[in-house]
Design a protein around this motif. Structure first.
Motif, PDB file in Angstrom:
ATOM      1  N   LYS A  74      59.544   5.158  64.563  1.00 36.01           N
ATOM      2  CA  LYS A  74      60.218   3.997  63.988  1.00 36.01           C
ATOM      3  C   LYS A  74      61.393   3.577  64.862  1.00 36.01           C
ATOM      4  O   LYS A  74      61.591   2.388  65.129  1.00 36.01           O
ATOM      5  CB  LYS A  74      60.686   4.297  62.567  1.00 36.01           C
ATOM      6  N   PHE A  75      62.194   4.538  65.298  1.00 41.11           N
ATOM      7  CA  PHE A  75      63.344   4.197  66.122  1.00 41.11           C
ATOM      8  C   PHE A  75      62.920   3.674  67.494  1.00 41.11           C
ATOM      9  O   PHE A  75      63.579   2.808  68.063  1.00 41.11           O
ATOM     10  CB  PHE A  75      64.279   5.397  66.266  1.00 41.11           C
ATOM     11  N   GLU A  76      61.829   4.195  68.014  1.00 41.21           N
ATOM     12  CA  GLU A  76      61.318   3.671  69.281  1.00 41.21           C
ATOM     13  C   GLU A  76      60.959   2.192  69.136  1.00 41.21           C
ATOM     14  O   GLU A  76      61.298   1.364  69.996  1.00 41.21           O
ATOM     15  CB  GLU A  76      60.095   4.466  69.733  1.00 41.21           C
ATOM     16  N   ALA A  77      60.291   1.845  68.029  1.00 40.69           N
ATOM     17  CA  ALA A  77      59.910   0.453  67.801  1.00 40.69           C
ATOM     18  C   ALA A  77      61.140  -0.431  67.628  1.00 40.69           C
ATOM     19  O   ALA A  77      61.210  -1.551  68.161  1.00 40.69           O
ATOM     20  CB  ALA A  77      59.003   0.351  66.573  1.00 40.69           C
ATOM     21  N   ALA A  83      65.784  -4.238  72.629  1.00 46.09           N
ATOM     22  CA  ALA A  83      65.747  -4.505  74.063  1.00 46.09           C
ATOM     23  C   ALA A  83      65.123  -5.870  74.345  1.00 46.09           C
ATOM     24  O   ALA A  83      65.586  -6.609  75.221  1.00 46.09           O
ATOM     25  CB  ALA A  83      64.965  -3.398  74.780  1.00 46.09           C
ATOM     26  N   LEU A  84      64.072  -6.217  73.598  1.00 47.83           N
ATOM     27  CA  LEU A  84      63.428  -7.524  73.764  1.00 47.83           C
ATOM     28  C   LEU A  84      64.403  -8.644  73.413  1.00 47.83           C
ATOM     29  O   LEU A  84      64.518  -9.644  74.134  1.00 47.83           O
ATOM     30  CB  LEU A  84      62.185  -7.594  72.879  1.00 47.83           C
ATOM     31  N   ALA A  85      65.123  -8.475  72.306  1.00 50.91           N
ATOM     32  CA  ALA A  85      66.093  -9.491  71.893  1.00 50.91           C
ATOM     33  C   ALA A  85      67.215  -9.621  72.914  1.00 50.91           C
ATOM     34  O   ALA A  85      67.686 -10.725  73.199  1.00 50.91           O
ATOM     35  CB  ALA A  85      66.659  -9.134  70.523  1.00 50.91           C
ATOM     36  N   SER A 125      67.874  14.718  68.415  1.00 53.93           N
ATOM     37  CA  SER A 125      67.197  13.667  69.186  1.00 53.93           C
ATOM     38  C   SER A 125      67.045  12.395  68.356  1.00 53.93           C
ATOM     39  O   SER A 125      67.150  11.281  68.883  1.00 53.93           O
ATOM     40  CB  SER A 125      65.819  14.147  69.653  1.00 53.93           C
ATOM     41  N   ILE A 126      66.824  12.536  67.053  1.00 55.06           N
ATOM     42  CA  ILE A 126      66.691  11.375  66.185  1.00 55.06           C
ATOM     43  C   ILE A 126      68.039  10.710  65.969  1.00 55.06           C
ATOM     44  O   ILE A 126      68.159   9.483  65.985  1.00 55.06           O
ATOM     45  CB  ILE A 126      66.042  11.774  64.848  1.00 55.06           C
ATOM     46  N   VAL A 127      69.076  11.517  65.798  1.00 52.18           N
ATOM     47  CA  VAL A 127      70.424  10.961  65.666  1.00 52.18           C
ATOM     48  C   VAL A 127      70.798  10.180  66.928  1.00 52.18           C
ATOM     49  O   VAL A 127      71.387   9.095  66.842  1.00 52.18           O
ATOM     50  CB  VAL A 127      71.452  12.082  65.397  1.00 52.18           C
ATOM     51  N   ARG A 128      70.427  10.700  68.083  1.00 55.15           N
ATOM     52  CA  ARG A 128      70.711   9.980  69.335  1.00 55.15           C
ATOM     53  C   ARG A 128      69.992   8.643  69.380  1.00 55.15           C
ATOM     54  O   ARG A 128      70.552   7.631  69.831  1.00 55.15           O
ATOM     55  CB  ARG A 128      70.320  10.840  70.545  1.00 55.15           C
ATOM     56  N   ARG A 132      71.662   5.078  69.638  1.00 48.12           N
ATOM     57  CA  ARG A 132      71.301   4.138  70.715  1.00 48.12           C
ATOM     58  C   ARG A 132      70.958   2.778  70.142  1.00 48.12           C
ATOM     59  O   ARG A 132      71.345   1.733  70.692  1.00 48.12           O
ATOM     60  CB  ARG A 132      70.117   4.690  71.519  1.00 48.12           C
ATOM     61  N   LEU A 133      70.254   2.774  69.000  1.00 50.62           N
ATOM     62  CA  LEU A 133      69.913   1.504  68.354  1.00 50.62           C
ATOM     63  C   LEU A 133      71.187   0.778  67.918  1.00 50.62           C
ATOM     64  O   LEU A 133      71.328  -0.427  68.148  1.00 50.62           O
ATOM     65  CB  LEU A 133      69.005   1.757  67.155  1.00 50.62           C
TER      66      LEU A 133
END
Length: 219
Positions: A74-77, A83-85, A125-128, A132-133
């Motif tokens: 989910k976070f990758e998406a 990044a696209l925006a 890793s998920i918190v990171r 990042r988001l």
């Protein structure tokens, strides 16, 4: 070490059949959570996947472990959407693209807001990825703020509640008009990015603790 997998699982590859079962469980859970929210049980997921309940529990100790395993995707998406925006040269359009992208994601996935709130209790890793988001979205909003096109006071902490609002419409209208949420999402976007002179929002965004309480409150 996450409860999702044992140390031995991390150190050695899964047998082919075990790996297939794990992926089947993840795919089934992703679909069930998206369609019905996080009230779905591990028993429900086992039934939908066509595997025994014991097979699910061998791979995931509890539902939270399974949700955590899905969070990374989910976070990758969401980070890809940010990044696209960010590539949009116009600050207003950049924020509009991200907002509508997140609203579309939530319209498809009932569990989005709830699982993201859980991220603070997940693996480092998920918190990171969550952090990042927030940084990416913060930069998009800051560009809009510097250009004077976003309401004063708006920031990334407002997004979970706005997304929840759009999600409520999407859930209520899914059977009658699956695209109805877009009408109300546009109202929100117009409010965040007004064409008229910019004015401030009342109050302040909820902090993470208050947000978690609000999203888990009983109806």
């Amino acid at each position: 070490m996450s409860t999702t997998e044992s140390a031995a699982d991390v150190e050695r590859p899964l047998r082919a059949d075990a790996a297939r079962n794990r992926e089947l469980i993840l795919q089934t859970a992703r679909r069930c959570f998206a369609e019905r929210g996080t009230s779905v049980t591990l028993n429900d997921i086992a039934h939908e996947a066509g595997v025994g309940v014991g097979t699910v529990y061998r791979r995931f100790a509890d539902k939270d472990s399974l949700i955590e395993a899905l969070l990374a995707a989910k976070f990758e998406a969401l980070n890809d959407a940010a990044a696209l925006a960010a590539d949009e040269p116009d600050p207003r359009e950049a924020l509009r693209v991200y907002l509508m992208g997140v609203f579309a994601f939530r319209a498809r996935d009932r569990a989005l807001a709830d699982t993201i709130v859980r991220a603070g209790k997940g693996r480092p890793s998920i918190v990171r990825e969550r952090d990042r988001l927030e940084q990416q979205v913060g930069r998009i909003i800051e560009r809009a703020r510097e250009a004077g096109v976003v309401r004063v006071g708006f920031d990334h902490r407002d997004l979970p509640m706005l997304t929840t609002m759009v999600g409520a419409v999407a859930d209520a209208t899914r059977e009658t008009d699956p695209e109805a949420w877009r009408r109300y999402a546009q109202v929100i976007v117009d409010g965040v990015l007004p064409q008229a002179p910019v004015s401030g929002l009342p109050g302040t965004p909820l902090d993470r603790e208050a947000l978690e309480r609000a999203l888990h409150a009983s109806p």
